[in-house]
Design an enzyme around this catalytic site. Structure first.
Site, PDB file in Angstrom:
ATOM      1  N   HIS A 144       0.850  -1.191   0.000  1.00  0.00           N
ATOM      2  CA  HIS A 144       0.000   0.000   0.000  1.00  0.00           C
ATOM      3  C   HIS A 144       0.883   1.236   0.000  1.00  0.00           C
ATOM      4  CE1 HIS A 144      -3.101   2.891   1.192  1.00  0.00           C
ATOM      5  NE2 HIS A 144      -3.975   1.993   0.819  1.00  0.00           N
ATOM      6  N   ASP A 198      -7.500  -5.485   0.881  1.00  0.00           N
ATOM      7  CA  ASP A 198      -8.054  -6.398  -0.114  1.00  0.00           C
ATOM      8  C   ASP A 198      -7.815  -7.862   0.209  1.00  0.00           C
ATOM      9  OD1 ASP A 198      -9.058  -4.432  -1.903  1.00  0.00           O
ATOM     10  OD2 ASP A 198      -7.018  -4.051  -2.604  1.00  0.00           O
TER      11      ASP A 198
END
Lengths: 388, 388
Positions: free
Chosen positions: B271, B325
């Site tokens: 990320h 996710d």
């Protein structure tokens, strides 16, 4: 196997990111390099791919300029003819899309209509790469608008005609007859003059969408939605309303004086970049005069010109000059285009520039993602609802 | 009256704007102040309006969090009940919109579908200010998605039920039965965890549209189009596909090793902001375990956990950790949500954050319009086509 352990976190210390300066509106910040459009705001010059817009409007035509914007060079005759055939062959709307248009309310706001229809295009896509799809959107956008005009007016739909130019086919599909050469030429130049204008808000917004590698339909949908905002598109409609209020040339002076004295603005004046006249304004003014003569409506043109003079006397010292909107609404009006379609005319013209900028951005794509500076509270205690 | 004369222009000199540094992707540039969301990337903490997401997911619920995001404070019981009634009353889709949904191809890409339907909402708008319309979009987005699911699956459409929560009504409208309390609670927390995440690309794009004072429908349409890009949404779908490829817990090690050796990425890892685990990942992992037990599918959960461990061993030293996710796709799967709706689940959850950021931006609106640095040629001579 030993289980992985996450690094420890200091439970007492929140890491604040470094202080950062806030650039409101991103004014003055450069987000990318571009070779598509240059605006010389002091010198009243606008360039597409290095060619002065005044040369292009005099010697070129819309299809050639679209080619230039997309591919960077003027086409050879063969390239141009091939490109014109491609545009013409992509005009037909998929049946599903025509059905969808007929499921929308007849009183739909034209920009909401166009945004929704362009978004739906992705559901009826017939393949090809993003460049092909972009050319398809440029070809189809005027057809969508004409289809909408006929549908809401209760007129029979028409099929596009491949032997006509983009401008000629658009006027044919709007009004059901092949336009006179002079009308087609005016429509053609109007498309050309609005085909691009650098990194305006709608173009920039489309790049933010495109930068996630979303497709061209999503990116152009963003552009249309952004163009609809009153701070961006839409002033050309206001100019026409203003001219109606003025009524006749001899009332221009007192109207302008009255408006400015009561702190109101004169529509079609002022621009963030141009510090002199907008070069497109001159071209539109010539076309407005030409069409006014053709239509026997010199009274309306003279009213506009008197308003322009009266406003210039009072605003030029503040570097406020007429912009592209001042005469473009009048040109559309003389072509018979309903006034409420003014912003959509802007959109279908600008489709070419939007596609060009998106394709250019993808050549060196980078996700566009600035930051927000957090100025709120932190670590507030959650109080159960019964204790609030 | 003397006629106005425009300032002279030097015909030999093109004014180039000042040199400007290009900030590719606008990385590190602050575009606005905000009080909505703070991400502590080192400390693995996420705050909505100053409240830690882990407190909210434990003690609060989605409707309360939407209120918090929109209005800045936790509601009193009376305020919350009134807000819940409002959301429930705004769920029903206009008939025209339901007709439009049925005119779309059944194999429509779900994100293209959602973008088009949200865009079309403006054509069937029932009034109210932009806040009311925004709340309407939050209320209706899950209903649109359920309507689409039933339509494409050949199932009878259902009417929304006002006595159910947003999460409960969504599951009811998807599957035709009121969900178990445990399912509803998981759906509720999944909505809550994705309700906002600061100035991600879709949220920023929506602000560019909103900054022209285009309406909330145009702005949210932009957000959905931007979220669809592979560089933004969409990894949760890939995680599920990856787990199917792995097949069983004992094959996780060799799968991860093989993938990384051949230079491929492990989906659901890494990320731009978090330099430690993503706090939402932990919450989703707990929910995935809970649902796996409920469904008797601990094999699938254990496969995911083994992949996670194998990847962490090899990636954590590069500050690459599992993100939101990694387990969210599994949670949706256990709830029975078709895999291809994964990104739309993200979109309907994020609707709350998008609306909150747009409303906040309008409080101190400024047109967002950065520049492009022109690096092309200028004053090229137009050569007639016969001489090219």
């Amino acid at each position: 196997m030993e289980k992985f352990k996450y690094p420890d976190i200091n439970p007492l210390r929140i890491e604040m990111s470094d202080e950062c300066q806030v650039y409101k509106g991103l004014e003055g910040i450069c987000v990318k390099e571009s070779r598509i459009c240059y605006i010389d705001g002091k010198g009243s010059r606008l360039y597409y791919r290095g060619y002065n817009i005044m040369d292009l409007v005099e010697h070129s035509k819309y299809e050639e300029v679209v080619y230039l914007l997309l591919f960077g060079e003027l086409p050879s005759r063969e390239e141009l003819e091939s490109f014109e055939r491609k545009l013409a062959s992509k005009r037909r709307l998929p049946d599903g899309l025509r059905g969808l248009i007929r499921s929308l309310p007849k009183d739909s706001d034209p920009m909401d209509f166009l945004r929704t229809t362009v978004s739906a295009m992705s559901l009826f896509d017939d393949g090809g790469d993003e460049t092909e799809k972009g050319i398809g959107l440029i070809a189809k956008a005027p057809v969508m608008l004409a289809e909408f005009h006929r549908y809401r007016s209760g007129l029979e739909p028409l099929e596009p005609r491949e032997e006509l130019s983009q401008a000629g086919n658009f006027l044919y599909m709007m009004f059901g007859k092949v336009p006179e050469g002079s009308e087609e030429r005016v429509m053609d130049r109007a498309f050309l003059l609005l085909a691009d204008h650098g990194l305006c808000a709608s173009t920039f917004a489309s790049l933010v969408t495109a930068s996630t590698l979303a497709d061209i339909y999503a990116s152009i949908t963003t552009a249309i939605g952004t163009l609809a905002g009153p701070l961006h598109g839409g002033a050309n409609l206001q100019v026409l309303k203003m001219l109606e209020e003025v009524g006749s040339p001899d009332r221009a002076e007192s109207y302008v004086e009255g408006m400015l004295k009561s702190g109101k603005r004169i529509w079609g004046f002022g621009h963030r970049v141009y510090k002199n006249f907008d070069p497109r304004y001159r071209a539109f003014k010539r076309m407005a005069r030409e069409m006014a003569e053709l239509r026997g409506r010199m009274d309306l043109f003279e009213t506009a010109e008197k308003v322009e003079e009266a406003a210039l006397k009072r605003l030029a010292h503040k570097n406020i000059y007429p912009n592209v909107d001042f005469y473009s609404g009048l040109v559309y009006y003389f072509l018979g285009i309903p006034q409420d379609l003014a912003i959509t005319m802007f959109a279908i013209s600008r489709m070419a520039g939007w596609v060009a900028h998106i394709l250019e951005y993808w050549e060196q794509n980078r996700l566009i993602r600035p930051k927000a500076k957090y100025v709120g509270e932190l670590d507030k205690k959650y109080v159960p609802i019964e204790e609030r």
